[in-house]
Design a protein around this motif. Structure first.
Motif, PDB file in Angstrom:
ATOM      1  N   CYS A  52       0.812  -1.222   0.000  1.00 34.81           N
ATOM      2  CA  CYS A  52       0.000   0.000   0.000  1.00 34.81           C
ATOM      3  C   CYS A  52       0.843   1.270   0.000  1.00 34.81           C
ATOM      4  O   CYS A  52       0.308   2.374  -0.017  1.00 34.81           O
ATOM      5  CB  CYS A  52      -0.894   0.042   1.229  1.00 34.81           C
ATOM      6  N   GLY A  53       2.145   1.110   0.075  1.00 30.37           N
ATOM      7  CA  GLY A  53       2.991   2.304   0.079  1.00 30.37           C
ATOM      8  C   GLY A  53       3.086   2.965   1.437  1.00 30.37           C
ATOM      9  O   GLY A  53       3.438   4.132   1.542  1.00 30.37           O
ATOM     10  N   THR A  73       4.949   5.333  -5.064  1.00 29.52           N
ATOM     11  CA  THR A  73       3.897   5.055  -4.082  1.00 29.52           C
ATOM     12  C   THR A  73       2.700   5.989  -4.232  1.00 29.52           C
ATOM     13  O   THR A  73       1.568   5.584  -4.027  1.00 29.52           O
ATOM     14  CB  THR A  73       4.433   5.191  -2.645  1.00 29.52           C
ATOM     15  N   GLU A  74       2.952   7.231  -4.614  1.00 30.01           N
ATOM     16  CA  GLU A  74       1.820   8.159  -4.717  1.00 30.01           C
ATOM     17  C   GLU A  74       0.887   7.785  -5.867  1.00 30.01           C
ATOM     18  O   GLU A  74      -0.308   8.013  -5.796  1.00 30.01           O
ATOM     19  CB  GLU A  74       2.313   9.606  -4.848  1.00 30.01           C
ATOM     20  N   LYS A  77      -1.241   4.881  -4.663  1.00 27.18           N
ATOM     21  CA  LYS A  77      -2.317   5.303  -3.757  1.00 27.18           C
ATOM     22  C   LYS A  77      -3.565   5.781  -4.489  1.00 27.18           C
ATOM     23  O   LYS A  77      -4.659   5.750  -3.934  1.00 27.18           O
ATOM     24  CB  LYS A  77      -1.793   6.378  -2.805  1.00 27.18           C
ATOM     25  N   LYS A  78      -3.382   6.240  -5.723  1.00 31.67           N
ATOM     26  CA  LYS A  78      -4.556   6.675  -6.487  1.00 31.67           C
ATOM     27  C   LYS A  78      -5.398   5.486  -6.919  1.00 31.67           C
ATOM     28  O   LYS A  78      -6.583   5.631  -7.207  1.00 31.67           O
ATOM     29  CB  LYS A  78      -4.113   7.439  -7.743  1.00 31.67           C
ATOM     30  N   ILE A  80      -5.608   2.340  -5.324  1.00 29.61           N
ATOM     31  CA  ILE A  80      -5.963   1.304  -4.356  1.00 29.61           C
ATOM     32  C   ILE A  80      -6.920   1.851  -3.292  1.00 29.61           C
ATOM     33  O   ILE A  80      -7.038   3.061  -3.100  1.00 29.61           O
ATOM     34  CB  ILE A  80      -4.713   0.739  -3.637  1.00 29.61           C
ATOM     35  N   TYR A  82      -7.919   0.950   0.921  1.00 29.49           N
ATOM     36  CA  TYR A  82      -7.280   0.259   2.033  1.00 29.49           C
ATOM     37  C   TYR A  82      -8.177   0.323   3.254  1.00 29.49           C
ATOM     38  O   TYR A  82      -8.730   1.365   3.588  1.00 29.49           O
ATOM     39  CB  TYR A  82      -5.933   0.930   2.322  1.00 29.49           C
ATOM     40  N   PHE A 102     -13.867  11.049   2.500  1.00 27.10           N
ATOM     41  CA  PHE A 102     -12.911  10.156   1.843  1.00 27.10           C
ATOM     42  C   PHE A 102     -13.096  10.155   0.335  1.00 27.10           C
ATOM     43  O   PHE A 102     -12.129  10.121  -0.422  1.00 27.10           O
ATOM     44  CB  PHE A 102     -12.998   8.751   2.435  1.00 27.10           C
ATOM     45  N   ILE A 105     -11.358  13.423  -0.934  1.00 26.61           N
ATOM     46  CA  ILE A 105      -9.901  13.505  -1.042  1.00 26.61           C
ATOM     47  C   ILE A 105      -9.348  12.545  -2.094  1.00 26.61           C
ATOM     48  O   ILE A 105      -8.207  12.659  -2.484  1.00 26.61           O
ATOM     49  CB  ILE A 105      -9.177  13.292   0.309  1.00 26.61           C
ATOM     50  N   TYR A 106     -10.181  11.608  -2.582  1.00 27.47           N
ATOM     51  CA  TYR A 106      -9.740  10.791  -3.707  1.00 27.47           C
ATOM     52  C   TYR A 106     -10.047  11.487  -5.021  1.00 27.47           C
ATOM     53  O   TYR A 106      -9.807  10.953  -6.100  1.00 27.47           O
ATOM     54  CB  TYR A 106     -10.408   9.415  -3.684  1.00 27.47           C
ATOM     55  N   ILE A 108     -13.048  12.457  -6.308  1.00 25.54           N
ATOM     56  CA  ILE A 108     -14.303  12.201  -7.021  1.00 25.54           C
ATOM     57  C   ILE A 108     -15.011  13.542  -7.220  1.00 25.54           C
ATOM     58  O   ILE A 108     -15.173  14.292  -6.268  1.00 25.54           O
ATOM     59  CB  ILE A 108     -15.213  11.247  -6.214  1.00 25.54           C
TER      60      ILE A 108
END
Lengths: 246, 373
Positions: A52-53, A73-74, A77-78, A80, A82, A102, A105-106, A108
Motif C-alpha cells: 500500500c505504500g 507510491t503516490e 495510492k490513487k 488502491i 485500504y 474520503f 480527497i480521492y 471524485i
C-alpha cells in the motif's frame, strides 16, 4: 490470462535483525479475491503495508497496479483502497460526512460524489443513520461503511486487513457478499483473515509462515495437496511448523 | 485545491464537535488573564518581621511603628532576644529580624549615630532582598525625620539631602498589570498554537485515521496545511478574546495599533504551529506529545522574559533567548501595548518571526512521512 495487478519477487522487509517478510513472490490477477493467511506475527500486515505504500521494503521487487513500490507510491495510492485492522473512519463525523470526506480527497467530482454517497447509503440501508456520528454505530456497520468507503473511488485493488475481526457471523456473511460484488465489478480484493471458512470463499489463498509463503493455490488444490478435509486442517498443518509466535 | 477544501471542512467540523477544545479556547484566555496577573504579583507584601527591641525607648517604639505603618511588614513577634527570634525564623514564622540595641536612643541623641541590625531569611532570596531593601529605606527615612526635627532651621540644614525622584516612562504608575497582561497574551497564543495542533495530529495517529489518510493520494503539504489553517484561525480567535478580556478586566488597550498586533500574531502563530507540527512528527501518543509540549512551554516561558527580564540573564541564557520565539513575541506585544511601537520600529523582530515560521514548518514538512522507513 487476466491482467496482473500485483506482482512481487523476493519482496523482503527487515526490522533490524528481524526479517518480518522473507523473500515472498506471488502474482494477483485482476478481479481475483486473494486470501492472505497466516498466524499472528507471520508478516501479513507488514507485507500489506508495503504494497500500500505505507512502509518501505528492504529488498526485492513489487509492483502494484503497474507502479513500483519504491518510487511510485503516490501513483499506487490513487489506484488502491485500504481498510486497516484498526477501524479508521472518523468517529466524530457522521456516516454521510465520512463518505463525503474520503470520496472527496480521492478526487471524485462533487456531483458524482453526492450521487454515489446517497446511493451507497441507501444500498447499505443506512438512510436512517446517515446523519448519526459513526462512533455511535455498532462495529459491524462501521466495517461495512469502511469497506464501501474504501472502494467508492473504484480502485483497481482493495486491501483489507482482517476486515471481519470481532464481527458477528451474519454480518460477516453480508460483508463477503459485498466483497463478491466488488470483485464482480472488476476490483481485485486482497484480504487477510483468521477465519478459515472465509479462506474457502477466496479464489486463491496464500499461507504465510514465519515471513515466507509456505503454500499458495486455490482452496481446493490446497486441500488435495495436504489431504485435508478443510482449510482449517491445511492451515494448522502449516502453521504448526512456525518458529515464531505472537 | 479541492482536496484541501475537504480537509479543512472535516477539521472544522471536528473542532466544533469537540467541546474540550472549544472550552479550552474560550476558558484559557479568560482564566489565565484574570488569575495570573492578580495572583502572581512581583511586589512583596506581608513580610513577617521580628523586632528585637532591647532599648524600649520612645525612639525604638517609633521606628517599629513606622515600619509597620507602611503595609509591607507584619509584626510576627516583638521581644528582646535575638536567639528567640532566630528560632521563629527557623520555624518559618518570621522572615526578617530587626535588632535595636540597648542604647539605641542614647547613641542616637548623644553620639549622633546609632547602629541597627537586620537579618533576613534568605531561603526565598527575592523576599529577603526586597525585604531588607524596604526596611533600609524606611530606616533611612526615619533617620532623616529625626534629624530634621533637631535642626531648627531646616532651610539651612547642614545635612546634605539628596532626594531622588523618578519618572516611569510609558508605564507612569509602574503598573504591574500593564506589564504582565500583554506578556500573558503572548503565552496564550503560544499555547494554543503549539499544544492543540500537536495533540490533534497525534490523536489521529492513535486512532489510526492518519494511516487511512496516508494511503490516499493526499499530498504532504495538503495534509499539513489542512491542520495548520484551522488552528491558525483558533489562535487568532484566542488572541482577540484575550484582548477583549484585558480591556474588560484591566481596561488595558494597546497604545499602538491593533493592525501591528494582528500582523505579528499571524506570522508568529505560523511559527508556533510549526513547532506543534514538528512535535507531532516525533510523538506517537498524546502523552508523549503533552510531555514534549510541556517541556517546550517551560523553557519558552522561563527564557521568554515573561517574569524575569532577559537583560539580567547570564550571557549564555541571553543567547538562548535569541532562538526562543516567544521571547520576541512577548517583547513585541509589550512594546505595542505599552510603548505604542509601530510596525516599522519592530521590523527586525518581524524578520525573525518570519524566519521561525519558515524554519519550523520546513522541518515539520520534512519530518512528516506518509511512508515509514
Amino acid at each position: 490470462m487476466a491482467e496482473t495487478v500485483i506482482h512481487t519477487e523476493n519482496l523482503t522487509r527487515k526490522f533490524g535483525n528481524f526479517t518480518a517478510v522473507d523473500a515472498i513472490s506471488f502474482e494477483v490477477s485482476k478481479g481475483e479475491i486473494f486470501g492472505f493467511l497466516g498466524a499472528n506475527g507471520a508478516g501479513k500486515t507488514t507485507a500489506m503495508r508495503i504494497l500500500c505504500g505505507l512502509l518501505a521494503p528492504t529488498s526485492g521487487v513489487a509492483k502494484v497496479a503497474g507502479y513500483d513500490v519504491y518510487t511510485e507510491t503516490e501513483n499506487i495510492k490513487k489506484h488502491i483502497g485500504y481498510m486497516s485492522q484498526k477501524f479508521s473512519l472518523y468517529n466524530n463525523l457522521t456516516v454521510r460526512e465520512n463518505i463525503h470526506f474520503f470520496g472527496g480527497i480521492y478526487g471524485i467530482p462533487k456531483r458524482e460524489l453526492k450521487e454515489k454517497s446517497e446511493e451507497l447509503i441507501s444500498r447499505l440501508g443506512l438512510t436512517q443513520e446517515a446523519d448519526k456520528l459513526v462512533g455511535s454505530l455498532p462495529l459491524g456497520w462501521k466495517q461495512k461503511i469502511s469497506f464501501s468507503t474504501a472502494i467508492l473511488h473504484e480502485p483497481k485493488i482493495v486491501f483489507l486487513d482482517e476486515p471481519t475481526g470481532g464481527v458477528d457471523p451474519i454480518t460477516r456473511r453480508q460483508f463477503w457478499d459485498m466483497i463478491y460484488e466488488a470483485a464482480h465489478r472488476g476490483i481485485t480484493v486482497f484480504v487477510t483473515t483468521h477465519y478459515m471458512d472465509e479462506a474457502e470463499y477466496c479464489d486463491r489463498v496464500s499461507i504465510m509462515v514465519d515471513g515466507a509463503i509456505a503454500a499458495l493455490d486455490t482452496p481446493e488444490e490446497l486441500r488435495n495437496q495436504f489431504e485435508a478435509k478443510d482449510m482449517d486442517e491445511v492451515f494448522l498443518r502449516l502453521a504448526r511448523g512456525a518458529k515464531r509466535g505472537e | 485545491m479541492n482536496t484541501l477544501k475537504y480537509l479543512l471542512q472535516k477539521e472544522f467540523k471536528q473542532i466544533f464537535r469537540n467541546p474540550t477544545i472549544l472550552r479550552l479556547i474560550f476558558m484559557m484566555p479568560v482564566i489565565q488573564l484574570i488569575l495570573i496577573p492578580l495572583a502572581a504579583d512581583y511586589e512583596i507584601k506581608q513580610i513577617n518581621i521580628s523586632v528585637v527591641d532591647q532599648d524600649h525607648s520612645p525612639y525604638s517604639n517609633r521606628l517599629t511603628q513606622k515600619l509597620l505603618s507602611t503595609g509591607y511588614f507584619q509584626l510576627a513577634e516583638y521581644g528582646n532576644s535575638y536567639q528567640e527570634s532566630l528560632k521563629a525564623v527557623g520555624e518559618g514564622d518570621s522572615d526578617i529580624i530587626l535588632t535595636i540595641p540597648p542604647d539605641f536612643e542614647k547613641q542616637l541623641i548623644k553620639e549622633d549615630g546609632a547602629k541597627l541590625h537586620l537579618a533576613a531569611d534568605a531561603v526565598n532570596g527575592i523576599k529577603a532582598g526586597l525585604g531588607t531593601a524596604y526596611a533600609s529605606q524606611i530606616i533611612a527615612d526615619f533617620n532623616r525625620e529625626v534629624r530634621e526635627e533637631w535642626v531648627q532651621f531646616p532651610r539651612f540644614s547642614p545635612l546634605p539631602l539628596v532626594e531622588i525622584t523618578s519618572a516611569g516612562w510609558y508605564n507612569p504608575h509602574i503598573s504591574y498589570y500593564l506589564f504582565m497582561v500583554p506578556g500573558i497574551l503572548a503565552i496564550l497564543v503560544t499555547m494554543v498554537g503549539s499544544f492543540l495542533a500537536a495533540l490533534n495530529i497525534v490523536a489521529e495517529k492513535e486512532a489510526g485515521t492518519i494511516e487511512q489518510i496516508n494511503v490516499t493520494p493526499v499530498k504532504k503539504w495538503q495534509f499539513i496545511l489542512g491542520k495548520l489553517l484551522p488552528f491558525w484561525v483558533l489562535g487568532m480567535v484566542s488572541i482577540t478574546l484575550g484582548m477583549v478580556v484585558s480591556f474588560i478586566v484591566y481596561s488595558i488597550l494597546p497604545v499602538g495599533s491593533f493592525f501591528t498586533i494582528y500582523v505579528f500574531s499571524a506570522v508568529y502563530l505560523l511559527g508556533v504551529l510549526g513547532i506543534g507540527l514538528l512535535v507531532s512528527t516525533f510523538a506517537d501518543t498524546q502523552q508523549q506529545a503533552t510531555l514534549f509540549a510541556f517541556f517546550f512551554m517551560m523553557i519558552f516561558i522561563l527564557l521568554g522574559g515573561l517574569y524575569t527580564p532577559i537583560e539580567s540573564m547570564p550571557n549564555w541564557a541571553q543567547w538562548l533567548t535569541k532562538i526562543n520565539p516567544p521571547a520576541y513575541f512577548i517583547e513585541v506585544i509589550r512594546a505595542v501595548y505599552i510603548k505604542g511601537s509601530t510596525f516599522k520600529d519592530l521590523l527586525p523582530d518581524f524578520g525573525m518571526m518570519i524566519a521561525f515560521a519558515i524554519g519550523f514548518n520546513w522541518l515539520a514538512v520534512r519530518n512528516y512521512r506518509k511512508r515509514s522507513a
